[in-house]
Design an enzyme around this catalytic site. Structure first.
Site, PDB file in Angstrom:
ATOM      1  CE  LYS A  75      -4.179  -1.912   2.145  1.00  0.00           C
ATOM      2  NZ  LYS A  75      -5.226  -1.693   3.088  1.00  0.00           N
ATOM      3  CB  ALA A 137       0.400   5.340  16.509  1.00  0.00           C
ATOM      4  CB  THR A 162       5.879   3.465  20.218  1.00  0.00           C
ATOM      5  OG1 THR A 162       6.218   2.298  20.630  1.00  0.00           O
ATOM      6  CG2 THR A 162       7.125   4.422  19.821  1.00  0.00           C
TER       7      THR A 162
END
Length: 294
Positions: A75, A137, A162
């Protein structure tokens, strides 16, 4: 014996490239829609080994494919082989749909649109003016964060173990949509109050998948509130431990199967210019659900 006339010299070609592609549901979606809308086209999954992406893209061009979908792990990599890219896909940093426009390949991202459509269909509401907590994330979180910001959320909180990864998305959203977003780790003081006051909670982490060891994102004890709408992009299993816990607290919940169907429908609309009705989308979702249960 009956003559098979479904494929001929005028049949348009479309497909999916990825590694692997054996598990895909996309042919069910697109070939059903082609039949429903009387379009002479066929959609096939094509396994492309790593290192062969450029050759595959050139092959699509040479064979005049109408378009194709892109799945993992390509992608991001696909972007460098495209002639154009939509603004949304550029911000999201990923392309999952490509259209051949007079020999030029243009990239789009329909993952976030598929999510938004399914969310609205399931909960009968959108995101404008809402406080949203987004767990994770990664690439999907980035795409959804851009979509949520574009649709007018009141505030978006990116939660990740993180913090630096969360802050990357925070910076992207701030630079393009303003200071409506913050990044936080789940152990940070104040996160509990932030979570409880949110209207919508979305999990984009793999925690809870059938093949994943962790059952709950960040192994964290979330204090769900009855008013919250809770969405998990995972659809195998159909109800993760995360959704089960939210449901026990009285929340309305939804898994990611409808997102999968609707991102495909959005791609179909880009390729054909035809709008798919909500009724047809629901019908396809139900048909594939039944097939999965066999």
């Amino acid at each position: 014996m009956n003559l098979v006339e479904t494929v001929n010299g005028k049949t348009g070609l479309l497909g999916l490239i990825g590694c692997p592609v054996e598990h895909t549901k996309s042919p069910y979606i697109h070939n059903t829609l082609f039949r429903e809308y009387n379009i002479n086209a066929i959609y096939v999954p094509i396994h492309v080994n790593e290192g062969e992406l450029e050759r595959a893209v050139n092959g699509f061009k040479a064979q005049n494919f109408i378009g194709f979908n892109v799945t993992v792990p390509y992608k991001k990599e696909i972007i460098k082989y495209l002639d154009d890219i939509s603004n949304d896909a550029l911000l999201m940093g990923a392309v999952n749909t490509v259209k051949n426009i007079e020999g030029r390949l243009k990239g789009y991202n329909t993952d976030a649109e598929g999510f938004a459509r399914d969310f609205r269909d399931a909960f009968e509401t959108g995101f404008a003016g809402k406080k949203v907590v987004l767990l994770g994330a990664g690439g999907t979180a980035r795409a959804l964060a851009v979509k949520l910001a574009a649709e007018g959320v009141k505030h978006l909180t990116i939660v990740n173990r993180t913090l630096a990864n969360a802050e990357n998305i925070v910076e992207l959203v701030k630079n393009n949509f303003g200071s409506i977003v913050t990044g936080i780790v789940p152990e940070e003081p104040g996160f509990s109050d932030c979570f409880k006051s949110s209207d919508i909670v979305i999990n984009t982490t793999p925690a809870g998948m059938s093949t994943y060891e962790a059952r709950i994102p960040f192994d964290f004890s979330f204090e769900f509130q009855r008013h919250q709408l809770v969405y998990d992009i995972i659809y195998t299993p159909r109800k993760t431990e995360f959704l089960k816990q939210a449901e026990l607290r009285g929340c309305k919940v939804r898994n990611g199967f409808g997102m999968l169907i609707n991102q495909g429908i959005s791609a179909f609309e880009i390729w054909t210019g035809k709008a798919v009705s909500k009724n047809h989308a629901v019908e396809i979702l139900n048909l594939i659900n039944k097939l999965e249960e066999l």
